[in-house]
Design a protein around this motif. Structure first.
Motif, PDB file in Angstrom:
ATOM      1  N   ILE A  98      22.304 -54.218   9.142  1.00 56.60           N
ATOM      2  CA  ILE A  98      21.364 -55.022   8.364  1.00 56.60           C
ATOM      3  C   ILE A  98      20.042 -54.194   7.880  1.00 56.60           C
ATOM      4  O   ILE A  98      19.473 -54.241   6.914  1.00 56.60           O
ATOM      5  CB  ILE A  98      20.845 -56.279   9.124  1.00 56.60           C
ATOM      6  CG1 ILE A  98      20.362 -57.369   8.177  1.00 56.60           C
ATOM      7  CG2 ILE A  98      19.638 -55.881  10.149  1.00 56.60           C
ATOM      8  CD1 ILE A  98      21.335 -57.971   7.209  1.00 56.60           C
ATOM      9  N   TYR A  99      19.643 -53.303   8.713  1.00 59.15           N
ATOM     10  CA  TYR A  99      18.614 -52.366   8.473  1.00 59.15           C
ATOM     11  C   TYR A  99      18.707 -51.594   7.257  1.00 59.15           C
ATOM     12  O   TYR A  99      17.869 -51.243   6.463  1.00 59.15           O
ATOM     13  CB  TYR A  99      18.587 -51.184   9.602  1.00 59.15           C
ATOM     14  CG  TYR A  99      17.738 -51.839  10.960  1.00 59.15           C
ATOM     15  CD1 TYR A  99      16.529 -51.803  11.072  1.00 59.15           C
ATOM     16  CD2 TYR A  99      18.692 -52.637  11.592  1.00 59.15           C
ATOM     17  CE1 TYR A  99      15.716 -52.532  12.176  1.00 59.15           C
ATOM     18  CE2 TYR A  99      18.144 -53.220  12.892  1.00 59.15           C
ATOM     19  CZ  TYR A  99      16.743 -53.148  12.878  1.00 59.15           C
ATOM     20  OH  TYR A  99      16.171 -53.660  14.158  1.00 59.15           O
ATOM     21  N   ALA A 100      20.037 -51.342   6.897  1.00 54.78           N
ATOM     22  CA  ALA A 100      20.284 -50.354   5.438  1.00 54.78           C
ATOM     23  C   ALA A 100      20.476 -51.270   4.315  1.00 54.78           C
ATOM     24  O   ALA A 100      20.523 -50.678   3.182  1.00 54.78           O
ATOM     25  CB  ALA A 100      21.663 -49.581   5.700  1.00 54.78           C
ATOM     26  N   LEU A 101      20.180 -52.650   4.513  1.00 56.62           N
ATOM     27  CA  LEU A 101      20.551 -53.330   3.233  1.00 56.62           C
ATOM     28  C   LEU A 101      19.076 -53.909   2.926  1.00 56.62           C
ATOM     29  O   LEU A 101      19.088 -54.827   1.952  1.00 56.62           O
ATOM     30  CB  LEU A 101      21.310 -54.504   3.761  1.00 56.62           C
ATOM     31  CG  LEU A 101      22.710 -54.275   4.196  1.00 56.62           C
ATOM     32  CD1 LEU A 101      23.618 -55.409   4.568  1.00 56.62           C
ATOM     33  CD2 LEU A 101      23.588 -53.370   3.400  1.00 56.62           C
ATOM     34  N   GLN A 102      18.066 -53.502   3.530  1.00 55.06           N
ATOM     35  CA  GLN A 102      16.774 -54.327   3.249  1.00 55.06           C
ATOM     36  C   GLN A 102      16.167 -53.747   2.145  1.00 55.06           C
ATOM     37  O   GLN A 102      15.995 -52.592   1.769  1.00 55.06           O
ATOM     38  CB  GLN A 102      15.844 -54.528   4.488  1.00 55.06           C
ATOM     39  CG  GLN A 102      16.490 -55.002   5.851  1.00 55.06           C
ATOM     40  CD  GLN A 102      16.726 -56.211   5.449  1.00 55.06           C
ATOM     41  OE1 GLN A 102      15.891 -57.344   5.408  1.00 55.06           O
ATOM     42  NE2 GLN A 102      18.151 -56.623   5.522  1.00 55.06           N
ATOM     43  N   PRO A 103      15.318 -54.612   1.403  1.00 53.64           N
ATOM     44  CA  PRO A 103      14.502 -53.980   0.228  1.00 53.64           C
ATOM     45  C   PRO A 103      13.418 -53.293   0.515  1.00 53.64           C
ATOM     46  O   PRO A 103      13.007 -53.541   1.775  1.00 53.64           O
ATOM     47  CB  PRO A 103      14.301 -55.419  -0.655  1.00 53.64           C
ATOM     48  CG  PRO A 103      14.125 -56.566   0.310  1.00 53.64           C
ATOM     49  CD  PRO A 103      15.441 -56.205   1.453  1.00 53.64           C
ATOM     50  N   ALA A 104      12.790 -52.459  -0.190  1.00 53.28           N
ATOM     51  CA  ALA A 104      11.432 -51.847   0.296  1.00 53.28           C
ATOM     52  C   ALA A 104      10.167 -53.031   0.029  1.00 53.28           C
ATOM     53  O   ALA A 104      10.379 -53.831  -0.985  1.00 53.28           O
ATOM     54  CB  ALA A 104      11.244 -50.575  -0.703  1.00 53.28           C
ATOM     55  N   VAL A 105       9.416 -52.791   0.793  1.00 55.31           N
ATOM     56  CA  VAL A 105       8.170 -53.829   0.587  1.00 55.31           C
ATOM     57  C   VAL A 105       6.761 -52.880   0.328  1.00 55.31           C
ATOM     58  O   VAL A 105       6.715 -51.992   1.094  1.00 55.31           O
ATOM     59  CB  VAL A 105       8.036 -54.673   1.965  1.00 55.31           C
ATOM     60  CG1 VAL A 105       6.770 -55.408   1.869  1.00 55.31           C
ATOM     61  CG2 VAL A 105       9.155 -55.485   2.147  1.00 55.31           C
ATOM     62  N   TYR A 106       6.239 -53.226  -0.601  1.00 56.39           N
ATOM     63  CA  TYR A 106       5.187 -52.329  -0.978  1.00 56.39           C
ATOM     64  C   TYR A 106       3.745 -53.464  -0.903  1.00 56.39           C
ATOM     65  O   TYR A 106       3.910 -54.339  -1.368  1.00 56.39           O
ATOM     66  CB  TYR A 106       5.126 -51.832  -2.553  1.00 56.39           C
ATOM     67  CG  TYR A 106       6.199 -50.819  -2.904  1.00 56.39           C
ATOM     68  CD1 TYR A 106       5.781 -49.452  -2.956  1.00 56.39           C
ATOM     69  CD2 TYR A 106       7.616 -51.243  -2.917  1.00 56.39           C
ATOM     70  CE1 TYR A 106       6.803 -48.608  -3.173  1.00 56.39           C
ATOM     71  CE2 TYR A 106       8.332 -50.203  -3.248  1.00 56.39           C
ATOM     72  CZ  TYR A 106       8.292 -49.079  -3.333  1.00 56.39           C
ATOM     73  OH  TYR A 106       8.968 -48.037  -3.518  1.00 56.39           O
ATOM     74  N   LEU A 107       2.890 -52.902   0.030  1.00 62.24           N
ATOM     75  CA  LEU A 107       1.682 -53.525   0.130  1.00 62.24           C
ATOM     76  C   LEU A 107       0.724 -52.655  -0.427  1.00 62.24           C
ATOM     77  O   LEU A 107       0.238 -51.600   0.009  1.00 62.24           O
ATOM     78  CB  LEU A 107       1.487 -53.805   1.594  1.00 62.24           C
ATOM     79  CG  LEU A 107       0.125 -54.632   1.849  1.00 62.24           C
ATOM     80  CD1 LEU A 107       0.069 -56.020   1.425  1.00 62.24           C
ATOM     81  CD2 LEU A 107      -0.130 -54.564   3.473  1.00 62.24           C
ATOM     82  N   ASN A 108       0.052 -53.224  -1.672  1.00 56.71           N
ATOM     83  CA  ASN A 108      -1.028 -52.495  -2.447  1.00 56.71           C
ATOM     84  C   ASN A 108      -0.416 -51.000  -2.809  1.00 56.71           C
ATOM     85  O   ASN A 108      -1.383 -50.186  -2.655  1.00 56.71           O
ATOM     86  CB  ASN A 108      -2.221 -52.375  -1.653  1.00 56.71           C
ATOM     87  CG  ASN A 108      -2.856 -53.674  -1.712  1.00 56.71           C
ATOM     88  OD1 ASN A 108      -2.600 -54.484  -2.298  1.00 56.71           O
ATOM     89  ND2 ASN A 108      -3.637 -53.926  -0.461  1.00 56.71           N
ATOM     90  N   GLY A 109       0.671 -50.893  -3.169  1.00 59.50           N
ATOM     91  CA  GLY A 109       1.402 -49.724  -3.503  1.00 59.50           C
ATOM     92  C   GLY A 109       1.834 -48.834  -2.302  1.00 59.50           C
ATOM     93  O   GLY A 109       2.490 -47.792  -2.492  1.00 59.50           O
ATOM     94  N   VAL A 110       1.668 -49.406  -1.142  1.00 60.47           N
ATOM     95  CA  VAL A 110       2.244 -48.633   0.281  1.00 60.47           C
ATOM     96  C   VAL A 110       3.260 -49.025   0.503  1.00 60.47           C
ATOM     97  O   VAL A 110       3.763 -50.160   0.764  1.00 60.47           O
ATOM     98  CB  VAL A 110       1.096 -48.723   1.094  1.00 60.47           C
ATOM     99  CG1 VAL A 110       1.542 -47.965   2.470  1.00 60.47           C
ATOM    100  CG2 VAL A 110      -0.248 -48.157   0.830  1.00 60.47           C
TER     101      VAL A 110
END
Length: 958
Positions: A98-110
């Motif tokens: 499941i770890y390889a399927l997760q989308p990227a999460v950006y917090l204020n560009g980070v």
């Protein structure tokens, strides 16, 4: 991609709310990352979501945005959850996958760094990752959020780079604004309620087993009858079944936060702090969350802006006390012949022993950025330093009274560190009034470090020693050696770098046509030397059909056709694939495969257990295509958009079985390709209009996704991986099962000579279909059936307002998925389960209950060597589709009432509300809740239920 489609925001009171005109928002204009996705289509309706006491980002998104499927398989606060955007990009057979399927999460560009799955290398069981295993996205507090958007556009994802290979979620916090002073106070208090329980005792279990023994039992079988059921006078099992009084509870939850914004055009700030207590309704589980945010903007010159944001969070988790999780952590299975008693008094004795245990879990998070932005004429130059650091620790101890006289302890400390630098320069050309061109060039650098130290020890001197003492004399030969425990130590560290540079251009013709193109070059240290650099292009276009064909139309307020194609590389999560053939520390055996060495000495050997890594491994990549038609009608009362998409995840890595004589279990090869294609529909409307006192806004999102395996490495057409099978042309989430066609009621019904994996079939055995007609039931007769993931997902959100009152209710649904009911397979297969005395033999105290929707199965011979109630048959395959009334909120804004208008000034909002969550589930699934199905599609009944929650809250804006 920005167009006429109205965002999925609650606009109920938009025309009646007074919005003050403010001066330029420095951060909003000068920080590139924050202006990038300010008006995208897929934006969370924060106004209607914020009164709902969601604990994590995944819960906020659940059912609210098209194409996002959220898995929440455990109601225990702080447990890991999953988000899958537009179908799975890989296989989903284990927790690690499941770890390889997760989308990227950006917090204020980070781009936030999540836990790395490489820790599973040293685990025997994968129920939970070692360490606190806390959902790091629980750090998000919705009261400090300005917007949450899902990025699915191929061009924008290519621009974000390799981090966004699975899609992206872009979060912008509330920030300082020039000339504006805001004070906000939000708080709520409520309860989670225990479920209704139909508790049973040994009498029920004895009666459940009686028909099996009467029909198939021999004298030998009766002699080995479960000892805890053999004596009906034993009140521990045949007495009152009231364990639920100790296990389930009504628990309080509460939260409070304060936000302050102020400053001038040249310097402004925002401060936010919060504290949250969330609880489960079982096993005294809870999560304490603390947030602290500070943002400041300064403009020492008109052409220069300095912006900085820092976000900190601490997550303290009180975990469950389940037997399975405890044994999996200790890798020790005691005698399970006498399960926990259903009697509250006896069970309380167990809880008293558990109270002597230690289980401290803490995660600490710090992230932020420093940005310098300069705008000179038509040129913009920006440079950002970003960072994200999180660390987790777990200190664990189990007394010997719970482990057959052997005490156990473990200590974990791990951290994830991400440091990056983003730089870009942009210039805008106005060729004439009709033609505009903007160009941009940039480079990005990212350095990731993952590390953990983990030690587990056995057989301490007594139960009062709960720490692993070591020799502190650095001059002694036993320096840092354990004194009192038999200790196994594990340590691992992975460092990876990502370097990228790109150039992009955007062309606009009038208000009619816009074209975008980008070319980027990415290099990853996790790739092999001859393939770690990859060039990826992307382009998109938007055509304003309203302007071209319906300019004077009274029907259309907007009509746009947009499309794009883009390629993104996918970076390996593990650095081992960059090295080629290698040595590792794998010196275990079948029962303990992860032992790194013996007698305190580290061993080095070929990775026979984990698999051979050779040369010629190429970087995977993703190709995406989107086409969207969106429109608005009736003075924008009705907005709709339909998107068709296609995504190919190519050149992916997969472990291929190799001949036994090589010594390896598998060999990693590139070449797997997975396709996801589908349709998304968004519909947002104001049903009643804004002219009446009663206003009803409704929005519907729907996604239909079809997944298919297009290719396997080496041109293979199919491959078996453990108990799973991949076949080209089939979904990667299919179950590989025997087909059950009834029961052999007598030996005469069994075809002569028919066997199951070499075992002669007899009366009482299942009648499995012999597809290849060879009179032998084996793996060749197993077929692919169902899919772990749904074909349809979506939600329906409604807000009805009348004067100062408003009512919001939200439905979510997932349709088309199947699940294996492993819980029932284990319950009916009680003979094999209990005789094996392994991790699957564990009987939790919560198993002493029956469920209203429980199914009945044929009366097979449970003593048969064929394991009649094995889980890998379609007998236990169930429809796991569901629809839920997830939340209902009723609120009143006192700031608009006569009380505040006459007496008190300065209140922008004084909103009192009541919210109820998880109120109704519609499903044919026989388990407690179809959401509690594990990531791999198996329901084992071990996870805690998602509780019904009721809160009363207040939101004050000054």
């Amino acid at each position: 991609m920005i167009n006429c489609f109205a965002q999925q925001q609650d606009t109920t009171k938009a025309k009646r709310d007074t919005v003050k005109t403010v001066k330029t928002d420095t951060i909003g204009q000068m920080v590139y990352a924050l202006q990038k996705f300010k008006n995208v289509r897929d934006t969370l309706p924060l106004r209607s979501i914020s009164p709902v006491p969601n604990l994590s980002l995944q819960q906020m998104l659940k059912g609210n945005l098209a194409g996002v499927f959220v898995q929440e398989p455990n109601g225990e606060p702080g447990t890991e959850q999953s988000m899958i955007l537009r179908g799975p990009s890989g296989v989903l057979f284990t927790k690690r996958d499941i770890y390889a399927l997760q989308p990227a999460v950006y917090l204020n560009g980070v781009p936030l760094a999540q836990d790395n799955p490489f820790a599973f290398d040293v685990q025997k069981y994968d129920y939970n990752r070692i360490g606190p295993a806390t959902n790091l996205l629980a750090q998000i507090n919705i009261d400090n959020i300005q917007s949450i958007s899902i990025i699915k556009d191929p061009f924008e994802l290519t621009k974000l780079g390799p981090n966004a290979a699975n899609g992206a979620i872009y979060i912008t916090t509330k920030n300082a604004k020039a000339g504006v002073r805001d004070i906000s106070l939000n708080t709520y208090f409520g309860f989670v309620s225990p479920p209704k329980v139909n508790a049973v005792n040994g009498l029920y279990e004895n009666n459940f087993r009686k028909p099996f023994y009467q029909k198939y039992g021999t004298a030998e079988n009766y002699e080995s009858y479960a000892s805890y059921l053999s004596d009906s006078t034993n009140t521990s099992y045949y007495g009152a079944s009231n364990w639920n009084d100790k296990f389930y509870q009504t628990a309080p939850i509460y939260s409070a936060d304060l936000g302050i914004t102020g400053g001038s055009e040249r310097a402004n700030f925002r401060f936010f702090g919060s504290g949250t207590k969330n609880a489960g309704n079982a096993d005294n589980t809870s999560l304490d969350k603390y947030n602290l945010f500070f943002g400041i903007n300064m403009a020492p010159f008109k052409w220069l802006t300095v912006s900085s944001v820092v976000n900190a969070a601490r997550l303290d988790r009180t975990r469950n006390k389940s037997l399975r999780d405890r044994f999996a952590e200790a890798r020790y299975i005691p005698d399970l012949s006498s399960p926990l008693s259903p009697n509250a008094e006896v069970y309380n004795g167990y809880l008293e022993e558990i109270a002597k245990a230690v289980d401290n879990n803490r995660s600490t998070i710090l992230n932020g950025s420093l940005t310098l932005s300069s705008k000179i004429n038509k040129a913009t130059i920006a440079s950002s330093l970003i960072f994200d650091y999180n660390e987790g620790s777990r200190d664990y101890f189990t007394p010997s009274t719970l482990m057959d006289g052997v005490s156990y302890l473990s200590n974990y400390f791990g951290y994830t560190q991400r440091i990056g630098m983003n730089n870009y320069i942009a210039y805008s050309f106005e060729l004439n009034k009709d033609h505009k061109l903007a160009v941009e060039a940039g480079l990005n650098f990212q350095d990731d470090t993952y590390k953990y130290n983990y030690a587990r020890g056995y057989n301490g001197p007594n139960d009062f020693v709960k720490i692993n003492l070591v020799s502190g004399n650095s001059l002694a030969t036993d320096y840092l050696h354990a004194k009192d425990f038999l200790v196994f130590r594990y340590i691992d560290k992975a460092v990876s770098n990502l370097f990228s540079f790109y150039g992009s251009a955007k062309y606009n013709y009038k208000n009619l046509l816009s074209l975008n193109a980008i070319l980027r070059r990415d290099g990853s240290s996790n790739g092999q030397p001859d393939s770690r650099w990859v060039t990826t292009p992307a382009f998109s276009a938007n055509f304003n059909l309203k302007e071209q064909f319906f300019k004077n139309s009274a029907i259309f307020n907007g009509l746009n056709l947009s499309g794009g194609w883009g390629r993104t590389i996918r970076v390996f999560l593990d650095d081992k694939f960059a090295a080629g053939p290698q040595y590792r520390s794998e010196n275990g055996w079948f029962e303990e495969p992860t032992i790194p060495g013996y007698n305190g000495r580290l061993g080095i050997n070929r990775p026979y257990g984990s698999g051979f890594v050779g040369y010629g491994i190429k970087m995977p990549f993703v190709d995406r295509t989107d086409l969207t038609l969106d429109a608005s009608f009736l003075n924008q009362r009705l907005n709709t958009a339909i998107t068709v998409y296609n995504r190919n995840d190519k050149n992916q890595l997969l472990g291929i079985p190799v001949p036994f004589e090589t010594g390896y279990t598998q060999k990693y090869e590139s070449g797997m390709e997975i396709n996801n294609k589908g349709i998304e529909l968004l519909l947002n409307g104001n049903v009643t209009g804004n002219t009446s006192s009663l206003i009803w806004n409704t929005s519907i999102n729907l996604n239909y996704n079809v997944n298919q395996l297009k290719a396997l490495p080496g041109g293979l057409n199919e491959i078996v991986i453990g108990e799973n099978k991949l076949v080209v042309g089939k979904p990667v989430g299919s179950f590989w099962l025997y087909t059950n066609d009834g029961i052999y009621n007598s030996d005469a019904e069994v075809p002569a000579g028919r066997t199951f994996n070499g075992i002669p079939l007899k009366a009482g055995d299942p009648k499995w279909v012999d597809y290849n007609a060879d009179n032998r039931i084996d793996n060749k007769d197993k077929v692919l059936n169902g899919d772990r993931l749904p074909k349809f997902t979506g939600g329906w959100n409604n807000t009805i307002s009348y004067k100062n009152f408003d009512l919001n209710f939200n439905f979510i649904f997932a349709l088309g998925q199947k699940a294996i009911n492993q819980y029932e397979a284990s319950r009916y297969g009680f003979i094999n389960r209990e005789s094996n005395n392994d991790i699957n033999s564990v009987k939790e105290v919560s198993s002493w209950q029956i469920f209203d929707k429980a199914k009945t199965y044929p009366l097979y011979n449970p003593f048969s060597d064929v394991d009649a109630y094995r889980a890998d048959q379609d007998l236990f395959l169930e429809n796991a589709a569901y629809a839920k009334l997830r939340s209902v909120t009723l609120g009143y804004d006192f700031a608009k009432s006569s009380i505040f208008k006459k007496g008190t000034a300065g209140f922008k909002r004084a909103y009192l509300y009541a919210t109820a969550m998880n109120l109704l589930t519609i499903t044919n699934f026989s388990g407690v809740d179809p959401e509690l199905i594990n990531f791999n599609g198996y329901y084992d009944g071990a996870n805690l239920a998602i509780p019904t929650t009721i809160v009363l809250g207040l939101k004050l804006d000054l």
